[in-house]
Design a protein around this motif. Sequence first.
Motif, PDB file in Angstrom:
ATOM      1  N   ARG A   1     -18.923  -1.556   7.784  1.00  0.00           N
ATOM      2  CA  ARG A   1     -20.296  -0.922   7.821  1.00  0.00           C
ATOM      3  C   ARG A   1     -21.002  -1.998   8.640  1.00  0.00           C
ATOM      4  O   ARG A   1     -21.101  -3.379   8.053  1.00  0.00           O
ATOM      5  CB  ARG A   1     -20.910  -0.776   6.721  1.00  0.00           C
ATOM      6  N   SER A   2     -21.672  -1.635   9.887  1.00  0.00           N
ATOM      7  CA  SER A   2     -22.357  -2.321  10.498  1.00  0.00           C
ATOM      8  C   SER A   2     -23.684  -2.777   9.750  1.00  0.00           C
ATOM      9  O   SER A   2     -24.259  -4.109  10.115  1.00  0.00           O
ATOM     10  CB  SER A   2     -22.834  -1.811  11.731  1.00  0.00           C
ATOM     11  N   ASP A   3     -24.235  -2.335   8.801  1.00  0.00           N
ATOM     12  CA  ASP A   3     -25.313  -2.713   8.185  1.00  0.00           C
ATOM     13  C   ASP A   3     -25.060  -3.504   6.521  1.00  0.00           C
ATOM     14  O   ASP A   3     -26.025  -3.558   5.732  1.00  0.00           O
ATOM     15  CB  ASP A   3     -26.154  -1.362   7.564  1.00  0.00           C
ATOM     16  N   ASP A   4     -23.802  -3.679   6.386  1.00  0.00           N
ATOM     17  CA  ASP A   4     -23.280  -4.373   5.232  1.00  0.00           C
ATOM     18  C   ASP A   4     -24.007  -5.809   5.092  1.00  0.00           C
ATOM     19  O   ASP A   4     -24.092  -6.525   6.051  1.00  0.00           O
ATOM     20  CB  ASP A   4     -21.735  -4.386   5.255  1.00  0.00           C
TER      21      ASP A   4
ATOM     22  N   VAL B   1     -22.169  -8.848   6.532  1.00  0.00           N
ATOM     23  CA  VAL B   1     -22.226  -9.096   7.882  1.00  0.00           C
ATOM     24  C   VAL B   1     -23.314 -10.323   7.952  1.00  0.00           C
ATOM     25  O   VAL B   1     -23.039 -11.223   8.546  1.00  0.00           O
ATOM     26  CB  VAL B   1     -22.618  -7.901   8.667  1.00  0.00           C
ATOM     27  N   VAL B   2     -24.189 -10.197   7.598  1.00  0.00           N
ATOM     28  CA  VAL B   2     -25.530 -11.077   7.478  1.00  0.00           C
ATOM     29  C   VAL B   2     -24.825 -12.364   6.808  1.00  0.00           C
ATOM     30  O   VAL B   2     -25.196 -13.663   7.515  1.00  0.00           O
ATOM     31  CB  VAL B   2     -26.614 -10.668   6.960  1.00  0.00           C
ATOM     32  N   VAL B   3     -24.572 -12.347   5.604  1.00  0.00           N
ATOM     33  CA  VAL B   3     -23.974 -13.332   4.792  1.00  0.00           C
ATOM     34  C   VAL B   3     -22.852 -14.090   5.713  1.00  0.00           C
ATOM     35  O   VAL B   3     -22.740 -15.370   5.641  1.00  0.00           O
ATOM     36  CB  VAL B   3     -23.173 -13.112   3.400  1.00  0.00           C
ATOM     37  N   GLY B   4     -21.752 -13.182   6.373  1.00  0.00           N
ATOM     38  CA  GLY B   4     -20.722 -13.967   7.177  1.00  0.00           C
ATOM     39  C   GLY B   4     -21.227 -14.673   8.410  1.00  0.00           C
ATOM     40  O   GLY B   4     -20.699 -15.751   8.658  1.00  0.00           O
ATOM     41  N   LEU B   5     -22.297 -14.049   8.983  1.00  0.00           N
ATOM     42  CA  LEU B   5     -22.893 -14.947  10.165  1.00  0.00           C
ATOM     43  C   LEU B   5     -23.563 -16.247   9.756  1.00  0.00           C
ATOM     44  O   LEU B   5     -23.449 -17.198  10.334  1.00  0.00           O
ATOM     45  CB  LEU B   5     -23.846 -13.839  10.846  1.00  0.00           C
TER      46      LEU B   5
END
Length: 227
Positions: free
Chosen positions: A84-87, A90-94
């Motif tokens: 999901r793009s809003d997961d 994603v933020v944690v991974g970046l």
Amino acid sequence: MASVANILLVEDDPLASAGLDLALTRLGNSVTVCESGESALRRLSERRPEIVVLDVMLPGIDGVEVCRRIRAEDSLPIVLLTARSDDIDVVVGLEAGADDYVVKPVKPRVLDARLRAVLRRVDQAPGNRSTHGDLVIDRGTMKVRRSGRDVALTATELRLLLELSRRPGQVLSRRQLLASVWEHDFLGDSRLVDATVQRVRAKIEDVPSKPVFIETVRGFGYRFVTP
């Protein structure tokens, strides 16, 4: 088509990994598949690929932790696969150091294009050297030094710093940075920019929460400033 890259694909879904393996190979890449974070880390200790495609949701050690462990020792390019793009992953991974991400299901040619873009950032080496206070950016050797010490940056972090410092004092929007650094169009995600700026600040600023070199221009983007 000539081989684009040696790719380590870390994906626990056998159907997804088989499909991506076949498609990326047909597009000229050499692909090695691992089905878990543990096996991927073992593989990395034996042979270093050119880029890692890493599923976020993995059994055992998840993709974010794998990313974090890789980044603690290596600037190897990493692209996340997420559902999901809003997961929040994603933020944690970046923040853990990923260079880019794609949302599953992803078309192989789209993924291949993203990989090419990330690898171009590794290869680009514009000339000239600039000094900003005690920060030295050498565009010829692609090295950054702060107070006489080398600063370890990933290719994406370096490309972002090069782009911002190319025109000190000029404000660059997130969209401009997505286009020039990530080669994304309107489908790009500003979280890529914000997370990478935070990572660069953590490496070049004395107090990242009170940046001296990279200023935030609220509602627009960022500006590089020479102290």
